[in-house]
Scaffold this motif. Structure first.
Motif, PDB file in Angstrom:
ATOM      1  N   ALA A 154       0.861  -1.179   0.000  1.00  0.00           N
ATOM      2  CA  ALA A 154       0.000   0.000   0.000  1.00  0.00           C
ATOM      3  C   ALA A 154       0.898   1.229   0.000  1.00  0.00           C
ATOM      4  O   ALA A 154       1.810   1.345   0.826  1.00  0.00           O
ATOM      5  CB  ALA A 154      -0.910   0.018   1.214  1.00  0.00           C
ATOM      6  N   ILE A 155       0.651   2.133  -0.946  1.00  0.00           N
ATOM      7  CA  ILE A 155       1.416   3.374  -1.040  1.00  0.00           C
ATOM      8  C   ILE A 155       0.552   4.504  -0.504  1.00  0.00           C
ATOM      9  O   ILE A 155      -0.554   4.731  -0.993  1.00  0.00           O
ATOM     10  CB  ILE A 155       1.822   3.657  -2.493  1.00  0.00           C
ATOM     11  CG1 ILE A 155       2.705   2.523  -3.021  1.00  0.00           C
ATOM     12  CG2 ILE A 155       2.547   4.998  -2.608  1.00  0.00           C
ATOM     13  CD1 ILE A 155       3.027   2.628  -4.499  1.00  0.00           C
ATOM     14  N   LEU A 156       1.047   5.208   0.529  1.00  0.00           N
ATOM     15  CA  LEU A 156       0.285   6.245   1.214  1.00  0.00           C
ATOM     16  C   LEU A 156       0.887   7.619   0.909  1.00  0.00           C
ATOM     17  O   LEU A 156       2.067   7.863   1.196  1.00  0.00           O
ATOM     18  CB  LEU A 156       0.294   6.004   2.724  1.00  0.00           C
ATOM     19  CG  LEU A 156      -0.056   4.592   3.230  1.00  0.00           C
ATOM     20  CD1 LEU A 156      -0.120   4.589   4.753  1.00  0.00           C
ATOM     21  CD2 LEU A 156      -1.365   4.104   2.645  1.00  0.00           C
ATOM     22  N   LEU A 157       0.076   8.513   0.360  1.00  0.00           N
ATOM     23  CA  LEU A 157       0.531   9.833  -0.052  1.00  0.00           C
ATOM     24  C   LEU A 157      -0.103  10.916   0.816  1.00  0.00           C
ATOM     25  O   LEU A 157      -1.326  10.977   0.944  1.00  0.00           O
ATOM     26  CB  LEU A 157       0.167  10.073  -1.518  1.00  0.00           C
ATOM     27  CG  LEU A 157       0.610   8.988  -2.506  1.00  0.00           C
ATOM     28  CD1 LEU A 157       0.160   9.351  -3.919  1.00  0.00           C
ATOM     29  CD2 LEU A 157       2.115   8.779  -2.467  1.00  0.00           C
ATOM     30  N   HIS A 158       0.703  11.783   1.384  1.00  0.00           N
ATOM     31  CA  HIS A 158       0.246  12.835   2.299  1.00  0.00           C
ATOM     32  C   HIS A 158      -0.089  14.110   1.546  1.00  0.00           C
ATOM     33  O   HIS A 158       0.008  14.181   0.317  1.00  0.00           O
ATOM     34  CB  HIS A 158       1.331  13.114   3.337  1.00  0.00           C
ATOM     35  CG  HIS A 158       2.559  13.742   2.732  1.00  0.00           C
ATOM     36  ND1 HIS A 158       2.663  15.109   2.529  1.00  0.00           N
ATOM     37  CD2 HIS A 158       3.717  13.210   2.275  1.00  0.00           C
ATOM     38  CE1 HIS A 158       3.835  15.379   1.979  1.00  0.00           C
ATOM     39  NE2 HIS A 158       4.499  14.249   1.797  1.00  0.00           N
ATOM     40  N   GLY A 159      -0.470  15.146   2.288  1.00  0.00           N
ATOM     41  CA  GLY A 159      -0.774  16.450   1.702  1.00  0.00           C
ATOM     42  C   GLY A 159      -0.081  17.567   2.450  1.00  0.00           C
ATOM     43  O   GLY A 159       0.913  17.361   3.136  1.00  0.00           O
ATOM     44  N   PHE A 160      -0.638  18.781   2.354  1.00  0.00           N
ATOM     45  CA  PHE A 160      -0.117  19.982   3.015  1.00  0.00           C
ATOM     46  C   PHE A 160      -0.791  20.130   4.382  1.00  0.00           C
ATOM     47  O   PHE A 160      -2.002  19.911   4.488  1.00  0.00           O
ATOM     48  CB  PHE A 160      -0.426  21.210   2.158  1.00  0.00           C
ATOM     49  CG  PHE A 160       0.109  22.505   2.711  1.00  0.00           C
ATOM     50  CD1 PHE A 160       1.356  22.962   2.347  1.00  0.00           C
ATOM     51  CD2 PHE A 160      -0.640  23.263   3.597  1.00  0.00           C
ATOM     52  CE1 PHE A 160       1.857  24.162   2.851  1.00  0.00           C
ATOM     53  CE2 PHE A 160      -0.150  24.460   4.111  1.00  0.00           C
ATOM     54  CZ  PHE A 160       1.105  24.901   3.727  1.00  0.00           C
ATOM     55  N   PRO A 161      -0.059  20.510   5.426  1.00  0.00           N
ATOM     56  CA  PRO A 161       1.357  20.871   5.490  1.00  0.00           C
ATOM     57  C   PRO A 161       2.219  19.723   5.999  1.00  0.00           C
ATOM     58  O   PRO A 161       3.114  19.934   6.835  1.00  0.00           O
ATOM     59  CB  PRO A 161       1.341  22.022   6.502  1.00  0.00           C
ATOM     60  CG  PRO A 161       0.263  21.597   7.487  1.00  0.00           C
ATOM     61  CD  PRO A 161      -0.774  20.848   6.668  1.00  0.00           C
ATOM     62  N   ASP A 162       1.975  18.542   5.518  1.00  0.00           N
ATOM     63  CA  ASP A 162       2.471  17.321   6.140  1.00  0.00           C
ATOM     64  C   ASP A 162       3.724  16.751   5.485  1.00  0.00           C
ATOM     65  O   ASP A 162       4.285  17.321   4.555  1.00  0.00           O
ATOM     66  CB  ASP A 162       1.363  16.267   6.128  1.00  0.00           C
ATOM     67  CG  ASP A 162       0.140  16.695   6.918  1.00  0.00           C
ATOM     68  OD1 ASP A 162       0.309  17.144   8.065  1.00  0.00           O
ATOM     69  OD2 ASP A 162      -0.980  16.617   6.381  1.00  0.00           O
ATOM     70  N   SER A 163       4.099  15.605   5.995  1.00  0.00           N
ATOM     71  CA  SER A 163       5.123  14.748   5.419  1.00  0.00           C
ATOM     72  C   SER A 163       4.627  13.316   5.611  1.00  0.00           C
ATOM     73  O   SER A 163       3.510  13.098   6.094  1.00  0.00           O
ATOM     74  CB  SER A 163       6.468  14.940   6.136  1.00  0.00           C
ATOM     75  OG  SER A 163       6.405  14.415   7.458  1.00  0.00           O
ATOM     76  N   SER A 164       5.446  12.351   5.281  1.00  0.00           N
ATOM     77  CA  SER A 164       5.058  10.953   5.474  1.00  0.00           C
ATOM     78  C   SER A 164       4.812  10.619   6.937  1.00  0.00           C
ATOM     79  O   SER A 164       4.183   9.599   7.247  1.00  0.00           O
ATOM     80  CB  SER A 164       6.137  10.028   4.911  1.00  0.00           C
ATOM     81  OG  SER A 164       7.411  10.320   5.480  1.00  0.00           O
ATOM     82  N   TRP A 212      -4.713  25.659  10.663  1.00  0.00           N
ATOM     83  CA  TRP A 212      -4.574  24.201  10.672  1.00  0.00           C
ATOM     84  C   TRP A 212      -4.632  23.681  12.109  1.00  0.00           C
ATOM     85  O   TRP A 212      -3.904  22.765  12.489  1.00  0.00           O
ATOM     86  CB  TRP A 212      -3.253  23.796  10.013  1.00  0.00           C
ATOM     87  CG  TRP A 212      -3.046  24.392   8.648  1.00  0.00           C
ATOM     88  CD1 TRP A 212      -2.207  25.416   8.324  1.00  0.00           C
ATOM     89  CD2 TRP A 212      -3.710  24.023   7.431  1.00  0.00           C
ATOM     90  NE1 TRP A 212      -2.293  25.704   6.978  1.00  0.00           N
ATOM     91  CE2 TRP A 212      -3.206  24.864   6.406  1.00  0.00           C
ATOM     92  CE3 TRP A 212      -4.668  23.064   7.114  1.00  0.00           C
ATOM     93  CZ2 TRP A 212      -3.645  24.775   5.094  1.00  0.00           C
ATOM     94  CZ3 TRP A 212      -5.099  22.981   5.799  1.00  0.00           C
ATOM     95  CH2 TRP A 212      -4.596  23.820   4.811  1.00  0.00           C
ATOM     96  N   SER A 213      -5.526  24.232  12.896  1.00  0.00           N
ATOM     97  CA  SER A 213      -5.556  23.976  14.343  1.00  0.00           C
ATOM     98  C   SER A 213      -5.866  22.538  14.714  1.00  0.00           C
ATOM     99  O   SER A 213      -5.514  22.082  15.802  1.00  0.00           O
ATOM    100  CB  SER A 213      -6.583  24.905  15.009  1.00  0.00           C
ATOM    101  OG  SER A 213      -7.883  24.676  14.470  1.00  0.00           O
ATOM    102  N   ALA A 214      -6.523  21.786  13.833  1.00  0.00           N
ATOM    103  CA  ALA A 214      -6.870  20.401  14.152  1.00  0.00           C
ATOM    104  C   ALA A 214      -5.741  19.418  13.871  1.00  0.00           C
ATOM    105  O   ALA A 214      -5.879  18.225  14.145  1.00  0.00           O
ATOM    106  CB  ALA A 214      -8.112  19.982  13.359  1.00  0.00           C
ATOM    107  N   HIS A 215      -4.641  19.922  13.352  1.00  0.00           N
ATOM    108  CA  HIS A 215      -3.532  19.040  12.987  1.00  0.00           C
ATOM    109  C   HIS A 215      -3.031  18.250  14.197  1.00  0.00           C
ATOM    110  O   HIS A 215      -2.890  18.785  15.290  1.00  0.00           O
ATOM    111  CB  HIS A 215      -2.390  19.869  12.394  1.00  0.00           C
ATOM    112  CG  HIS A 215      -1.346  19.067  11.693  1.00  0.00           C
ATOM    113  ND1 HIS A 215      -0.426  18.298  12.354  1.00  0.00           N
ATOM    114  CD2 HIS A 215      -1.086  18.898  10.370  1.00  0.00           C
ATOM    115  CE1 HIS A 215       0.370  17.705  11.476  1.00  0.00           C
ATOM    116  NE2 HIS A 215      -0.022  18.054  10.265  1.00  0.00           N
ATOM    117  N   GLY A 216      -2.714  16.986  13.988  1.00  0.00           N
ATOM    118  CA  GLY A 216      -2.317  16.119  15.094  1.00  0.00           C
ATOM    119  C   GLY A 216      -0.933  16.384  15.647  1.00  0.00           C
ATOM    120  O   GLY A 216      -0.640  16.007  16.785  1.00  0.00           O
ATOM    121  N   ASP A 217      -0.051  17.031  14.881  1.00  0.00           N
ATOM    122  CA  ASP A 217       1.294  17.358  15.362  1.00  0.00           C
ATOM    123  C   ASP A 217       1.794  18.590  14.612  1.00  0.00           C
ATOM    124  O   ASP A 217       2.714  18.516  13.807  1.00  0.00           O
ATOM    125  CB  ASP A 217       2.252  16.175  15.156  1.00  0.00           C
ATOM    126  CG  ASP A 217       3.541  16.332  15.950  1.00  0.00           C
ATOM    127  OD1 ASP A 217       3.800  17.449  16.444  1.00  0.00           O
ATOM    128  OD2 ASP A 217       4.291  15.348  16.076  1.00  0.00           O
TER     129      ASP A 217
END
Length: 285
Positions: free
Chosen positions: A28-38, A173-178
């Motif tokens: 499975a290849i997982l692709l992230h978005g903004f403002p993220d990384s893997s 982006w206040s809901a971001h997990g980290d």
């Protein structure tokens, strides 16, 4: 859990890739978005690996520890990121995989699935539906997407986001997990502009208002089994744009709504997300 990282030269850039699970397991290849990384897949990956899957999670161009491209046009999904993923698959000797995308990773995944159906068993689109469905979703979606107009303002947007210890970015982006990790990565020289260039290359006013040319991103039909996932706490995208994506899938289509999760489902509901995806993959193995 076995996890290794690769630095792979592909399509003119050096790409950082997280590779977890057994080499001979279904991929499975997982692709992230903004403002993220893997790193956004950190809670989901162990669940998938424990269930017998191999997870490939790259940092997309300009993000994380993957090289930045030089021009705004280099961030065009169809001519930049799609060839990136195909080249990474070839370098890792992966002929076939389940493709998953969240946020900007979703249109990359939609395009890969549409243009290269023999390389993918299934598509999973998280949060962002088919681009044509997104563009046709009406006034509410356009209202939710107004921040994309702000992202077009080269230099001004960067300065506003960085001001007062990134206060505006933290609020939006206040809901971001980290969010602190995301800011640490974006705070390096050139990296915020690289991330914003994804919007400038793919979500310009011209593309938001006018129909893309036939055959380009946003017009193609997907011919492999497709799962659309949307969360009840989604702030930036309407449910309609995901549900309407069924019109652009000429294959089995499934829609799942996850409650009690924000835009970042992988942080808020990793167990539910993993289970829904694995059901989809096993049904269409």
């Amino acid at each position: 859990m076995r996890e290794v990282t690769h630095k792979i030269d592909a399509n003119g850039l050096s790409h950082f890739v997280r590779d977890s699970g057994d080499d001979d397991a279904p991929v499975a290849i997982l692709l992230h978005g903004f403002p993220d990384s893997s790193a956004v897949w950190g809670k989901v990956t162990p669940l998938l690996v424990a269930a017998g899957f191999r997870v490939i999670a790259p940092d997309l161009r300009g993000f994380g520890h993957t090289d930045m491209a030089h021009k705004v046009s280099d961030y065009d999904i169809a001519t930049g990121s799609v060839p990136d993923i195909l080249a990474l698959m070839d370098a890792l000797e992966i002929s076939n995989a389940h493709i998953v995308g969240h946020d900007f990773g979703a249109p990359v995944a939609w395009t890969l699935a549409a243009q290269h159906p023999t390389r993918y068993k299934t598509l999973t689109a998280i949060s962002v539906g088919h681009m044509r469905a997104f563009l046709d979703a009406g006034a509410e979606q356009k209202w939710r997407s107004l921040y994309m107009v702000f992202h077009q303002l080269l230099g001004l947007c960067e300065a506003a986001y960085r001001f007062n210890n990134w206060a505006l970015l933290r609020k939006h982006w206040s809901a971001h997990g980290d969010i602190n990790e995301a800011i640490d990565l974006l705070g390096r020289p050139g990296r915020l502009t690289a991330g914003l260039n994804w919007y400038r290359a793919n979500a310009s006013l011209k593309r938001m208002i006018f129909t893309p040319p036939v055959g380009s991103l946003g017009e193609e039909i997907v011919s492999i089994p497709t799962l659309g996932i949307w969360s009840a706490g989604e702030k930036y995208l309407t449910e309609q744009q995901m549900i309407a994506s069924a019109k652009y899938v000429d294959a089995p289509w499934r829609y799942e709504k996850i409650e009690n999760a924000s835009h970042w489902i992988s942080y808020d509901a990793p167990e539910a997300l993993a289970q829904i995806m694995m059901q989809h993959w096993r049904l269409h193995a």
